[in-house]
Design an enzyme around this catalytic site. Structure first.
Site, short mmCIF file in Angstrom:
data_model
loop_
_atom_site.label_atom_id
_atom_site.label_comp_id
_atom_site.label_asym_id
_atom_site.label_seq_id
_atom_site.Cartn_x
_atom_site.Cartn_y
_atom_site.Cartn_z
N ASP A 206 110.43 24.14 41.64
CA ASP A 206 109.90 24.66 42.90
C ASP A 206 109.42 23.54 43.81
O ASP A 206 109.55 23.61 45.04
CB ASP A 206 108.73 25.61 42.64
CG ASP A 206 109.09 26.77 41.74
OD1 ASP A 206 109.81 26.54 40.75
OD2 ASP A 206 108.64 27.89 42.01
N CYS B 164 108.91 25.04 31.99
CA CYS B 164 108.51 25.35 33.36
C CYS B 164 108.80 26.78 33.82
O CYS B 164 109.24 27.63 33.06
CB CYS B 164 109.11 24.32 34.30
SG CYS B 164 108.30 22.71 34.14
N ASP B 165 108.59 26.97 35.12
CA ASP B 165 108.42 28.26 35.77
C ASP B 165 109.49 29.30 35.45
O ASP B 165 109.18 30.43 35.10
CB ASP B 165 108.40 28.08 37.29
CG ASP B 165 107.34 27.11 37.75
OD1 ASP B 165 107.06 26.15 37.03
OD2 ASP B 165 106.81 27.30 38.85
N LYS B 166 110.76 28.94 35.63
CA LYS B 166 111.82 29.91 35.47
C LYS B 166 112.57 29.74 34.16
O LYS B 166 113.18 30.68 33.66
CB LYS B 166 112.81 29.85 36.65
CG LYS B 166 112.13 29.96 38.01
CD LYS B 166 111.22 31.17 38.11
CE LYS B 166 110.37 31.18 39.35
NZ LYS B 166 109.40 30.09 39.45
N CYS C 268 103.31 20.37 35.22
CA CYS C 268 102.16 20.02 36.06
C CYS C 268 100.87 20.50 35.41
O CYS C 268 100.81 21.61 34.86
CB CYS C 268 102.32 20.61 37.45
SG CYS C 268 103.68 19.88 38.39
N GLU D 24 108.53 31.29 46.83
CA GLU D 24 107.06 31.21 46.84
C GLU D 24 106.57 30.70 48.18
O GLU D 24 107.27 29.97 48.88
CB GLU D 24 106.56 30.34 45.70
CG GLU D 24 106.92 28.87 45.82
CD GLU D 24 106.38 28.03 44.68
OE1 GLU D 24 106.28 28.54 43.56
OE2 GLU D 24 106.07 26.85 44.92
N SER E 22 102.98 30.41 44.31
CA SER E 22 102.95 29.45 43.21
C SER E 22 101.76 29.78 42.31
O SER E 22 100.75 30.32 42.77
CB SER E 22 102.79 28.04 43.76
OG SER E 22 102.40 27.14 42.75
#
Length: 573
Positions: free
Chosen positions: A79, A120-122, A190, A453, A480
């Site tokens: 992202d 991570c995110d996805k 992160c 986002e 986010s």
């Protein structure tokens, strides 16, 4: 030894063995139980660059226990690299693409078990969705946490830097360069409780990752040891026939939501958990999220809802310590990837001294466990997210109130309406938004723009001293996990599907209330009026103006935006 699942296929078609022998297997290897090791390794971002090292350790563990590992890759994207351009529109659809590819890898070849590795995110929800689809013995390995930046900062210093870069004379080239050289000091996710870190926690809370593995510092030996252990353990799961569906039960999802509420996790988990559950025919509703958040103490003092970083959270005991302190709220008899129940796992961790072994690392930062994971009887807040409904969001919307100051948890103000995030962002940058405004960003839902986002805009608001603490943002897009401030997202039905948010105009009055779980247009063009009057105006606007048509699309983006479900149901296609 475990009977090899692919034996019938090998007996039917001799080329099967020939192809593997041509891929550097030997004649003994092709008779062993075979384990798919699927990682998101690639040069795409710090959360993926190191995953080959974890896969290597997992392979050793499989070799040690008599299996043969086959390593496959589908790299994820970030992202942070997609901010401010159309690449952000592909982020959520990438979850579906990754899921499909892992399903292909694990479905064409009859593997005896599977190890999934991502940070991570996805990629994490994609891996868990694929695990649910394939329903074979599976262990997830989290990719861990990045090191803290200078003065315990995170990569989200970018929000302040990027805003000031666009305003003449507000930032020096040296300050920008110093940030770039220190903002991401190592590999790993992160180091705030964004979606990446949240989903590592959710994988463990669901029972799909080994106990204590979420958010391990990515630069420490522990994460390599965890990967080796996972390689050994997958052979045991395959031997016992413990499949993903034996672990991913409704009770496990409820446990995960309890943990999510307690740590102040990203609102994106309210999309990903229902999407994973849907693969198993399990329904997770917004009402269930909201009910749990009415009762669970918010014990995680973790940025952005709290003070401390994810590395410190792991030193304090991580997810197992949260589970230990929430025992009365959890189903402790659920099965996990250890082949044992959650109750047994917590007992084993205590015997192994897990909860005390890493406290000394926390002391390096001058912290105690209770600073990071607050005792239940000392919490000041219950829950962390709320689902609001009303005439602007009949199906619901989500609000992470734990990351918002109390004075902005209830608010009434005039709408400033934008049909894309870019317009809203530059309105903030150019001082066209006033204190007290409620910014509406629409046509950014799953069918509208792939549900990007709105981080650039929320960061611009909270880093603008003139607007911070008085301006809210309401959108059918996502946020986010790093988002803070008064941000209400996932408004459903979305504008592109004809939801009421499509018919709000600048100057209309909006009011939201956290206690009532409500969000409504309460006035038209600056004049307060009844609910019936608002509804009549919406119907008139719908008839006269309708929904803005979406531009022509191609490929994955076209497939996703034409078929994605509501954000309230997981936004899957």
């Amino acid at each position: 030894m475990l009977n090899q699942k692919s034996a019938p296929e090998r007996a039917f078609w001799a080329q099967f063995d020939a192809l593997q022998l041509g891929s550097a297997f030997d004649e003994k290897d092709i008779t062993k139980p075979q384990i798919l090791i699927e990682d998101a390794h690639g040069d795409s971002h710090p959360g993926s660059t190191h995953l080959d090292k974890l896969a290597e350790q997992a392979k050793y563990g499989v070799f040690e226990t008599g299996g043969f590992p086959a390593q496959y890759h589908v790299t994820d994207i970030c992202d942070g690299c997609a901010q401010g351009h159309d690449g952000m529109n592909m982020i959520l659809p990438s979850r579906e693409a990754m899921t499909d590819m892992v399903e292909v890898h694990g479905g064409v070849y009859p593997f005896d078990g599977m190890i999934l590795i991502s940070s991570c995110d996805k990629s994490i929800p994609a891996h868990l969705k694929a695990a649910a689809r394939l329903d074979i013995p599976t262990i997830f390995i989290p990719g861990g946490s990045m090191r803290p930046g200078p003065n315990m900062t995170t990569s989200m210093v970018a929000g302040d830097i990027s805003l000031r870069q666009k305003r003449e004379g507000e930032v020096s080239e040296q300050e920008v360069r110093d940030y770039k050289l220190t903002g991401c000091p190592s590999y790993g996710a992160c180091t705030f409780l964004g979606t990446a870190s949240t989903m590592q926690c959710m994988a463990e809370a669901l029972g799909m990752a080994l106990p204590g593995s979420a958010l391990m510092p990515a630069t420490m030996r522990d994460i390599l040891q965890n990967s080796r252990n996972a390689g050994r353990k997958i052979m045991e799961l395959a031997e016992k026939g413990i499949k993903a569906s034996d672990i991913l039960t409704k009770e496990a999802f409820i446990n995960a939501i309890v943990v999510h509420s307690a740590i102040g996790g990203s609102t994106n988990a309210s999309i990903h958990l229902p999407a994973i559950a849907e693969e198993l025919g399990i329904e997770i509703t917004p009402e269930e999220f909201d009910e749990i958040n009415h009762n669970i103490p918010h014990i995680g003092n973790i940025n952005p809802s709290g003070q401390h970083l994810t590395e410190s959270f792991w030193f304090a005991g991580g997810i197992p310590m949260v589970q230990l302190r929430l025992k009365e709220y959890l189903n402790l008899d659920v099965m996990t990837v250890t082949g044992k129940t959650l109750r047994e796992n917590l007992e084993d961790l205590e015997k192994d001294n897990f909860f005390n072994r890493n406290i000394g690392y926390l002391h390096n930062y001058g912290l105690k466990r209770d600073d990071v994971i607050i005792p239940n009887d000392k919490v000041k807040e219950i829950g962390s997210i709320a689902f609001l409904k009303g005439n602007i969001a009949p199906e619901g919307s989500v609000f992470k109130y734990s990351a918002c100051m109390e004075s902005m948890r209830n608010h009434k103000g005039p709408a400033k309406v934008y049909n894309c995030e870019e317009d809203a962002y530059y309105a903030v940058v150019e001082n066209k938004v006033d204190p007290g405004d409620i910014i509406i960003i629409r046509y950014e839902g799953p069918r509208g723009s792939g549900m990007p986002e709105m981080l650039a805009t929320t960061e611009a608001i909270v880093n603008d001293k003139r607007l911070d603490g008085s301006v809210s943002l309401v959108t059918d897009g996502r946020f986010s996990g790093a988002t803070s401030g008064a941000a209400i997202g996932h408004v459903s039905p979305e504008a592109a599907s004809g939801g009421p948010i499509a018919f709000v105009k600048t100057g209309d009055i909006i009011e939201y209330n956290i206690e009532n779980r409500s969000i409504n247009v309460v006035g038209i063009e600056g004049k307060e009026c009844s609910e019936e009057e608002v509804q009549a105006v919406f119907e008139k606007r719908k008839k006269e103006e309708g929904v803005i048509p979406r531009p022509k699309r191609t490929g994955l983006f076209k497939r996703y935006t034409e078929h994605a479900s509501s954000a309230m149901k997981g936004a899957s296609y």
